[in-house]
Design a protein around this motif. Structure first.
Motif, mmCIF file in Angstrom:
data_model
loop_
_atom_site.group_PDB
_atom_site.id
_atom_site.type_symbol
_atom_site.label_atom_id
_atom_site.label_comp_id
_atom_site.label_asym_id
_atom_site.label_seq_id
_atom_site.Cartn_x
_atom_site.Cartn_y
_atom_site.Cartn_z
ATOM 1 N N ALA A 220 0.823 -1.204 0.000
ATOM 2 C CA ALA A 220 0.000 0.000 0.000
ATOM 3 C C ALA A 220 0.864 1.264 0.000
ATOM 4 C CB ALA A 220 -0.934 -0.006 1.205
ATOM 5 N N ILE A 221 1.963 1.232 0.752
ATOM 6 C CA ILE A 221 2.836 2.412 0.793
ATOM 7 C C ILE A 221 3.406 2.678 -0.600
ATOM 8 C CG2 ILE A 221 5.040 3.313 1.664
ATOM 9 C CD1 ILE A 221 4.436 1.919 4.334
ATOM 10 N N LEU A 222 3.860 1.606 -1.271
ATOM 11 C CA LEU A 222 4.462 1.790 -2.594
ATOM 12 C C LEU A 222 3.421 2.195 -3.635
ATOM 13 C CD1 LEU A 222 7.066 -1.103 -2.617
ATOM 14 C CD2 LEU A 222 7.508 1.356 -2.465
ATOM 15 N N ASP A 223 2.190 1.753 -3.447
ATOM 16 C CA ASP A 223 1.135 2.113 -4.397
ATOM 17 C C ASP A 223 0.525 3.476 -4.103
ATOM 18 O OD1 ASP A 223 1.565 -0.310 -5.471
ATOM 19 O OD2 ASP A 223 -0.168 -1.310 -4.553
ATOM 20 N N GLY A 224 1.011 4.113 -3.026
ATOM 21 C CA GLY A 224 0.442 5.416 -2.669
ATOM 22 C C GLY A 224 -0.950 5.313 -2.082
ATOM 23 N N LYS A 225 -1.285 4.145 -1.521
ATOM 24 C CA LYS A 225 -2.650 3.977 -1.004
ATOM 25 C C LYS A 225 -2.667 3.747 0.503
ATOM 26 C CE LYS A 225 -4.464 1.796 -5.182
ATOM 27 N NZ LYS A 225 -4.236 0.465 -5.745
ATOM 28 N N SER A 226 -1.534 3.948 1.159
ATOM 29 C CA SER A 226 -1.476 3.597 2.577
ATOM 30 C C SER A 226 -2.231 4.601 3.440
ATOM 31 C CB SER A 226 -0.024 3.535 3.039
ATOM 32 O OG SER A 226 0.026 3.354 4.426
ATOM 33 N N ASP A 227 -2.950 4.074 4.434
ATOM 34 C CA ASP A 227 -3.626 4.976 5.375
ATOM 35 C C ASP A 227 -2.728 5.300 6.562
ATOM 36 O OD1 ASP A 227 -3.566 2.548 6.573
ATOM 37 O OD2 ASP A 227 -5.743 2.352 6.852
ATOM 38 N N LYS A 228 -1.464 4.898 6.478
ATOM 39 C CA LYS A 228 -0.539 5.193 7.584
ATOM 40 C C LYS A 228 0.257 6.468 7.323
ATOM 41 C CE LYS A 228 -0.672 1.148 10.138
ATOM 42 N NZ LYS A 228 0.169 -0.039 10.139
ATOM 43 N N SER A 229 -0.093 7.206 6.289
ATOM 44 C CA SER A 229 0.682 8.416 5.981
ATOM 45 C C SER A 229 0.503 9.455 7.070
ATOM 46 C CB SER A 229 0.237 9.004 4.648
ATOM 47 O OG SER A 229 0.865 10.261 4.466
ATOM 48 N N ILE A 230 1.605 10.096 7.446
ATOM 49 C CA ILE A 230 1.529 11.197 8.403
ATOM 50 C C ILE A 230 1.873 12.511 7.705
ATOM 51 C CG2 ILE A 230 2.066 9.760 10.393
ATOM 52 C CD1 ILE A 230 4.938 11.204 10.199
ATOM 53 N N GLY A 231 1.937 12.481 6.379
ATOM 54 C CA GLY A 231 2.294 13.683 5.635
ATOM 55 C C GLY A 231 3.792 13.914 5.664
ATOM 56 N N THR A 232 4.220 15.120 5.341
ATOM 57 C CA THR A 232 5.640 15.447 5.335
ATOM 58 C C THR A 232 6.182 15.419 6.762
ATOM 59 O OG1 THR A 232 5.258 16.835 3.430
ATOM 60 C CG2 THR A 232 7.342 17.152 4.587
ATOM 61 N N ILE A 233 7.222 14.620 6.966
ATOM 62 C CA ILE A 233 7.717 14.426 8.333
ATOM 63 C C ILE A 233 8.162 15.743 8.960
ATOM 64 C CG2 ILE A 233 9.489 13.317 9.728
ATOM 65 C CD1 ILE A 233 9.395 10.944 7.863
ATOM 66 N N GLU A 234 8.898 16.546 8.184
ATOM 67 C CA GLU A 234 9.432 17.786 8.778
ATOM 68 C C GLU A 234 8.339 18.759 9.192
ATOM 69 O OE1 GLU A 234 13.218 19.388 8.298
ATOM 70 O OE2 GLU A 234 13.489 18.456 6.327
ATOM 71 N N ASP A 235 7.155 18.620 8.615
ATOM 72 C CA ASP A 235 6.059 19.520 8.979
ATOM 73 C C ASP A 235 5.223 18.984 10.132
ATOM 74 O OD1 ASP A 235 6.914 21.015 6.898
ATOM 75 O OD2 ASP A 235 5.373 20.336 5.475
ATOM 76 N N HIS A 236 5.495 17.759 10.556
ATOM 77 C CA HIS A 236 4.727 17.191 11.665
ATOM 78 C C HIS A 236 4.928 18.063 12.906
ATOM 79 C CE1 HIS A 236 3.335 14.434 14.746
ATOM 80 N NE2 HIS A 236 2.807 13.681 13.792
ATOM 81 N N PRO A 237 3.843 18.400 13.619
ATOM 82 C CA PRO A 237 3.988 19.313 14.760
ATOM 83 C C PRO A 237 5.033 18.843 15.777
ATOM 84 C CG PRO A 237 1.680 18.598 14.484
ATOM 85 C CD PRO A 237 2.454 18.029 13.341
ATOM 86 N N PHE A 238 5.174 17.554 15.947
ATOM 87 C CA PHE A 238 6.160 17.037 16.916
ATOM 88 C C PHE A 238 7.575 17.445 16.508
ATOM 89 C CE2 PHE A 238 8.821 13.851 19.030
ATOM 90 C CZ PHE A 238 8.191 13.689 20.266
ATOM 91 N N ILE A 239 7.831 17.493 15.207
ATOM 92 C CA ILE A 239 9.161 17.865 14.712
ATOM 93 C C ILE A 239 9.259 19.375 14.522
ATOM 94 C CG2 ILE A 239 10.807 17.611 12.793
ATOM 95 C CD1 ILE A 239 10.471 15.040 14.375
ATOM 96 N N ALA A 240 8.224 19.970 13.920
ATOM 97 C CA ALA A 240 8.294 21.383 13.545
ATOM 98 C C ALA A 240 8.433 22.306 14.748
ATOM 99 C CB ALA A 240 7.055 21.758 12.732
ATOM 100 N N THR A 241 7.949 21.890 15.917
ATOM 101 C CA THR A 241 8.029 22.765 17.090
ATOM 102 C C THR A 241 9.320 22.590 17.880
ATOM 103 O OG1 THR A 241 6.793 21.098 18.333
ATOM 104 C CG2 THR A 241 5.518 22.912 17.416
#
Ligand SMILES: Cc1cc2nc3c(=O)[nH]c(=O)nc-3n(C[C@H](O)[C@H](O)[C@H](O)COP(=O)(O)O)c2cc1C
Ligand code: SF4
Ligand code: FES
Lengths: 519, 142
Positions: free
Chosen positions: A63-84
């Motif tokens: 699913a990840i390779l097909d672009g269909k995964s529901d586990k996506s968290i978006g761009t990692i660097e923009d994740h609030p845990f990282i960005a803050t």
């Protein structure tokens, strides 16, 4: 070809990262094993073109390779845990391959060492002082002042010792730093060597960290020529918490029992084999390469609060939804850390208590969550920042059991040198067991008519035992040689004071035994 | 020369040149023989020109060194604060029951996996997020 990035950090590997990497390789992807971003609830985290998927299992690969995964968290660097975060010590976390010299150099590696060699020892020490860096191992002693002492100490042979014993439960920043960015630690040690005139370093690493041992040994081999004439070696411990205390560590390094030494003499003057020695925590040394780059000291100093300068890699652990590594300037409140960033408990139940600073740190009640992360503020509140571990408990925690565990841990790990700790901790466990039982009856000896001084009443109630525990804690606090015996009273007394209902069915007894808790 | 004294001689020679060679030697002896027994202590003492009391003092201080080898597989379970907060005490009985006499369950304090406990270690392999089923399986496969 698709490039897939998966961490080879011990936690990610324990979560199945190796199998996941193999599965992506089998699909024809190029897999890069990087360090961990530190978002542990998402490990193993898979990164493709900056987008993250986690926690990933083998079933997610297609699913990840097909672009269909529901586990996506978006761009990692923009994740609030990282960005803050303000990442300085962990600036490479998630971004580079730990053992790639190429990656290290491409991200500014060795620039600090090069510059250090140009400016010379006094200027190095001056910059470290200017940065305001304080030891991250627990005591918060200014690193520049320590180096200054060793630099000025006479003697042809000096040592740099890295304290990588990280025994505090609830902490893992040293482990992540060593596994994820080993060259930075080595560079920091080489700079320390340059500053004080030492050409030999030792990294005292606990045996519980097999991955870190392997990675650092490999890294040392790879960069031998770069750090020369500085030489460095990994020494593996043998399972003793107290060997994190610097003088005990030095004894252990010399091949002795890990007993604590009385100070003075300071290790800075008479350390390893009696020679002037810098002992610094992993994170202290890891911060140094950045500080030594052009303008780095000023930048480091500007992230900070009060007399706590720079950033603190905080470790969110225990029963927390979003656990992991959170590096930030000082001054952040526990409420922000636990509830906002951490997302509350993993179990979804209310937070009952937070222990900051490892097994010797006080338990903090949610009522005090506005306390700001700062060495002085915590000390004033009879609490401890220590190595920056934040361990969260939900309302199923039994604080009497936690107090008992603090005493038990101290009794197991005591080095045995001084009585309040060696014997006091054992007595502490016994008293807590009696408090749990609601007191005790008089025994045969006490009741014997020959024993004129003993009371012949029906026995001791929980209140009497609590009084005794309070006394014992006073004795341990003021009579112990080091912080193992001296600080164990903090978790014990903070638990008793704030959760008396966990100790006895009649919390009035606690109030009577502890007058200051009455208000 | 017995096989053991040969092996010990080899290990001592490996580390003899180091500053503070005793712990590296003991670590290797423990790893290769599964224990540091009285005979090994005596050989090491002789090899490093120390008294046996010195060596025994060091050996007896550290949790990692065992006097007698235990042939059973070992599962080390972390029972420190952060793993307690994540429920290790609620699953430890299952582990002990699954272990029986065949497997040794050892308590350790912190494996540095505190955000994802309960955590355990077998050999150099680490395990996280253990629940009753997970720890039972781990013990059974040990
Ligand atoms: C019981 C005890 C355990 C300690 N454990 C550690 C440890 O695991 N890692 C560490 O860096 N410092 C530990 N310390 C603090 C060290 O004694 C010392 O302050 C530190 O290594 C100095 O380095 P720093 O100035 O860079 O913090 C411990 C202290 C005590 C009393
Ligand atoms: S307080 Fe405990 S660990 Fe520290 S020196 Fe005394 S006996 Fe040793
Ligand atoms: S407390 Fe269990 S791994 Fe750290």
């Amino acid at each position: 070809m698709t490039i897939v990035r998966i961490s080879d950090d011990a936690l990610a590997r324990a979560g199945g990262a190796d199998k996941l990497a193999a599965a992506f390789e089998k699909k024809g992807c190029e897999v890069h094993r990087t360090s961990s971003w530190g978002m542990h609830w998402l490990e193993p985290l898979v990164e493709i073109d900056g987008e993250g998927f986690g926690p990933a299992t083998l079933d997610d690969v297609d699913a990840i390779l097909d672009g269909k995964s529901d586990k996506s968290i978006g761009t990692i660097e923009d994740h609030p845990f990282i960005a803050t975060q303000t990442r300085i010590t962990f600036k490479r976390a998630g971004k580079t391959r730990p053992l790639s010299l190429e990656d290290y150099e491409a991200t500014g590696g060795w620039a600090g060492l090069k510059r250090a060699r140009q400016i010379g020892s006094e200027a190095i020490v001056e910059e470290v002082k200017h940065s305001g860096l304080r030891g991250r191992g627990g005591a918060g002693f200014p690193t520049g002042i320590k180096w200054d002492t060793v630099m000025k100490a006479p003697g042809p042979q000096k040592y740099i010792v890295c304290n990588a014993d990280e025994g505090d439960s609830g902490t893992f920043a040293d482990r992540m730093a060593m596994e994820g960015d080993p060259f930075a630690l080595i560079e920091g040690m080489a700079i320390a060597g340059e500053a004080v005139g030492a050409n030999q370093g030792y990294i005292y690493l606990r045996s519980e960290y097999p991955d870190a041992i392997r990675k650092l040994n490999a890294a040392l081999e790879l960069c031998e020529d770069i750090i020369t004439p500085f030489k460095c070696e990994v020494r593996v411990g043998a399972g003793a918490y107290v060997c994190g205390e610097e003088t005990s560590l030095l004894n252990s390094l010399e091949g002795k029992r890990g007993e604590v030494r009385a100070k003075p003499p300071l290790p800075a003057l008479e350390g390893f084999l009696g020679k002037p020695t810098v002992v610094n925590n992993v994170l202290s040394l890891q911060a140094v390469p950045h500080i030594l780059t052009e303008g780095g000291a000023e930048q480091y100093k500007n992230a900070g609060f009060g007399r706590s300068r720079g950033t603190m890699p905080i470790q969110l652990a225990g029963n927390i939804k979003h656990g992991g590594l959170y590096e930030v300037g000082f001054g952040i409140t526990l409420d922000d850390l636990v509830n906002k960033i951490g997302g509350g408990t993993a179990s979804g139940r209310p937070v009952k208590a937070v222990q900051v600073g490892g097994p010797l740190g006080a338990y903090i009640h949610p009522d005090q969550f506005d306390i700001e992360f700062d060495y002085e503020t915590y000390t004033a509140a009879e609490a401890l920042i220590g190595h920056g571990g934040v361990t969260v408990f939900d309302d199923s925690a039994d604080m009497l059991e936690m107090a008992r565990f603090a005493m038990e841990f101290c009794s197991v790990e005591s080095c045995g040198k001084c009585t309040p700790c060696r014997i006091g901790a054992v007595r502490g466990v016994e008293i807590l067991d009696r408090i749990k039982a609601g007191g005790r009856e008089r025994d045969v000896i006490e009741l014997a008519p020959q024993m004129h001084n003993t009371k012949k009443d029906s026995g001791r109630d929980a209140g009497d035992e609590i009084g005794l525990l309070t006394d014992l804690c006073e004795t341990m606090k003021f009579g112990s040689l080091c912080a193992l015996g001296g600080f164990t009273p903090y978790p014990v007394m903070s638990a008793l004071r704030q959760w008396p209902e966990d100790f006895t069915r009649n919390p009035e007894l606690v109030k009577q035994a502890l007058p200051e808790a009455a208000e | 020369m017995s096989e053991k004294s040969e092996l010990l001689g080899e290990i001592i020679a490996r580390h003899h040149h180091r500053e503070g060679p005793l712990l590296p030697i003991l670590n290797d002896v423990q790893a290769e023989l599964g224990c540091v027994d009285a005979e090994s202590e005596a050989l090491i003492a002789k090899g490093l020109n120390l008294s046996r009391a010195d060596v025994h003092g060091t050996v007896s201080f550290y949790h990692d060194y065992k006097i007698k080898a235990d042939p059973r597989p070992v599962v080390q379970v972390c029972r420190a604060e952060a793993c307690k907060a994540r429920g290790v005490e609620r699953i430890i009985d299952k582990a002990t029951a699954a272990a029986g006499e065949r497997v040794k369950i050892e308590t350790v304090y912190c494996l540095g996996l505190c955000s994802a406990g309960p955590a355990a270690r077998t050999g150099d392999d680490l395990h996280i997020r253990l629940d009753e089923a997970g720890i039972t399986k781990l013990v059974e496969n040990a």
